[in-house]
Motif scaffolding. Structure first.
Motif, mmCIF file in Angstrom:
data_model
loop_
_atom_site.group_PDB
_atom_site.id
_atom_site.type_symbol
_atom_site.label_atom_id
_atom_site.label_comp_id
_atom_site.label_asym_id
_atom_site.label_seq_id
_atom_site.Cartn_x
_atom_site.Cartn_y
_atom_site.Cartn_z
ATOM 1 N N ARG A 109 -1.363 -7.721 -3.529
ATOM 2 C CA ARG A 109 -1.730 -7.822 -2.113
ATOM 3 C C ARG A 109 -2.208 -9.230 -1.771
ATOM 4 O O ARG A 109 -2.805 -9.921 -2.594
ATOM 5 N N ASP A 147 0.835 -1.209 0.000
ATOM 6 C CA ASP A 147 0.000 0.000 0.000
ATOM 7 C C ASP A 147 0.870 1.259 0.000
ATOM 8 O O ASP A 147 0.555 2.250 -0.664
ATOM 9 N N GLU A 183 -0.661 -2.976 -6.708
ATOM 10 C CA GLU A 183 -1.895 -3.155 -5.944
ATOM 11 C C GLU A 183 -2.430 -4.583 -6.067
ATOM 12 O O GLU A 183 -2.985 -5.138 -5.108
ATOM 13 N N ALA A 238 2.330 1.626 -3.442
ATOM 14 C CA ALA A 238 1.284 2.118 -4.343
ATOM 15 C C ALA A 238 1.037 3.602 -4.116
ATOM 16 O O ALA A 238 0.830 4.365 -5.074
ATOM 17 N N GLN A 242 -0.832 -0.472 -10.926
ATOM 18 C CA GLN A 242 -1.869 -1.506 -10.940
ATOM 19 C C GLN A 242 -1.320 -2.867 -10.525
ATOM 20 O O GLN A 242 -1.965 -3.601 -9.764
#
Length: 388
Positions: free
Chosen positions: A387, A340, A384, A343, A381
């Motif tokens: 995860r 996170d 993310e 990102a 993209q």
């Protein structure tokens, strides 16, 4: 004239893996945990008094003013630039790096002078000394991220941190603090990376001793460091105008396209321009987190950027790539927190690219010559999507 074998070496066609085969861990060297990818000692701010290279300090100081003169290239071609003498060693390495910074800026200023027609020839008196310095440093003979940021700063107070407010640049292209700020934001981000590398090194040691060791403390340290980097990146607009960036100093860090280095035995060549994609931080994190970026023209560009990193940094990234994959449910919370944070960094970067570049041009290529918006979006993209 530099012969072909030398040119192949200085244009990046050497194998960083060779060092791994003969030397101990690069990652575990103490300097990375203390300084990140910045030099072990603060960069040299000027050549010693009486040095044959001291004239380069004066040229560097005057460069932003000289570039206002339409006859700057005439002046530059007449400079008698001293060649670097002798091999490189630990004692003179800081001088060689400063020599490379001064010549790298001079070369990019000559090729990309704002307001003048582009040129396709870097003259002998600049090309040959720059090529030799690059060969000794195992880097490419163009101003890359290392010369623009990693070696281009000083501290006002040596006992205080490498942080905005306590640092300044050694060299710039223009008389605008905007350019200094742009560089210095990157320097503080690089300084924070020391905490990331310290944590990754600790994980490597733990896993060597015990494959079941608890890695949570180190993972949270990495997440915290990346979050701090994001906060520094957000500060770009404090002292940097979008219009001034695009029109004034950005053109000087653009790629070289079909440039002939006079006196160097090689046909016209293309080099990537200075870009944050040449920083080793994010590639190290991607390697550590084992983020599977889909193979494409864009990822090929990314791999190409590694040739512009200091050779030792390339070695470190390869070492981190070889570490075990720590992506498992045991570390779901800190692992996802790192992703996170990464990102968030990419998202802020993407926003600044839109604000500072895209709105001013239809050219899809960044200073490194890549389709940067598409590239940044893909990286975001895929980060993310990894995860747990």
């Amino acid at each position: 004239m530099i012969i072909n074998t030398q040119w192949r070496r200085l244009t990046g066609r050497f194998d960083a893996a060779m060092i791994n085969k003969t030397e101990a861990s690069e990652l575990l060297k103490p300097t990375y945990a203390q300084r990140g990818f910045l030099p072990e000692d603060d960069p040299l701010t000027a050549f010693p008094h009486g040095s044959r290279y001291a004239m380069l300090d004066e040229i560097g100081h005057d460069l932003p003013s000289l570039l206002y003169d339409k006859d700057f290239r005439v002046y530059a071609r007449e400079l008698e630039i001293p060649r670097w003498q002798g091999p490189v060693n630990e004692e003179n390495l800081p001088q060689l790096r400063l020599y490379y910074v001064r010549l790298g800026f001079l070369a990019s200023a000559y090729v990309n002078q704002v307001g003048e027609e582009p040129v396709k020839l870097l003259p002998y008196n600049i090309a040959v000394p720059l090529a030799r310095a690059a060969m000794l440093l195992d880097c490419l003979p163009i101003l890359s991220y290392d010369g623009y940021a990693l070696y281009n700063w000083k501290r006002f107070h040596k006992h205080q941190p490498i942080r905005l407010g306590n640092i300044d640049t050694l060299q710039s292209f223009v008389h605008l603090y905007d350019e200094h700020w742009f560089i210095l934001v990157h320097v503080e981000i690089e300084a924070i990376a020391a905490d990331i590398l310290a944590a990754i090194a600790s994980i490597k040691c733990k896993l060597t001793e015990n494959a079941e060791a608890d890695l949570s403390p180190e993972l949270w340290h990495i997440e915290d460091a990346v979050r701090r980097q994001v906060e520094v990146l957000k500060r770009i607009p404090e002292h940097m105008s979008a219009s001034l960036y695009y029109k004034t100093f950005r053109p000087y860090i653009r790629f070289f396209e079909n440039i002939t280095y006079e006196g160097v035995d090689q046909a016209p060549i293309q080099f990537r321009g200075e870009t944050g994609a040449q920083s080793s931080i994010m590639p190290t994190l991607v390697a550590f987190m084992k983020i599977p970026h889909q193979r494409s023209v864009l990822t090929d560009h990314l791999m190409d950027m590694r040739k512009y990193m200091p050779l030792r940094h390339q070695v470190l990234i390869k070492e981190v790539e070889a570490m075990p994959d720590i992506r498992n449910s045991r570390y779901k919370e800190p692992y996802n927190a790192i992703l996170d944070a990464m990102a968030a960094f990419r998202r802020v970067h993407y926003g600044w690219a839109e604000e500072y570049i895209t709105r001013w041009t239809d050219d899809p290529r960044g200073t490194g010559g890549t389709p940067y918006m598409q590239w940044l979006k893909q990286m975001l993209q895929e980060t993310e999507a990894h995860r747990l």
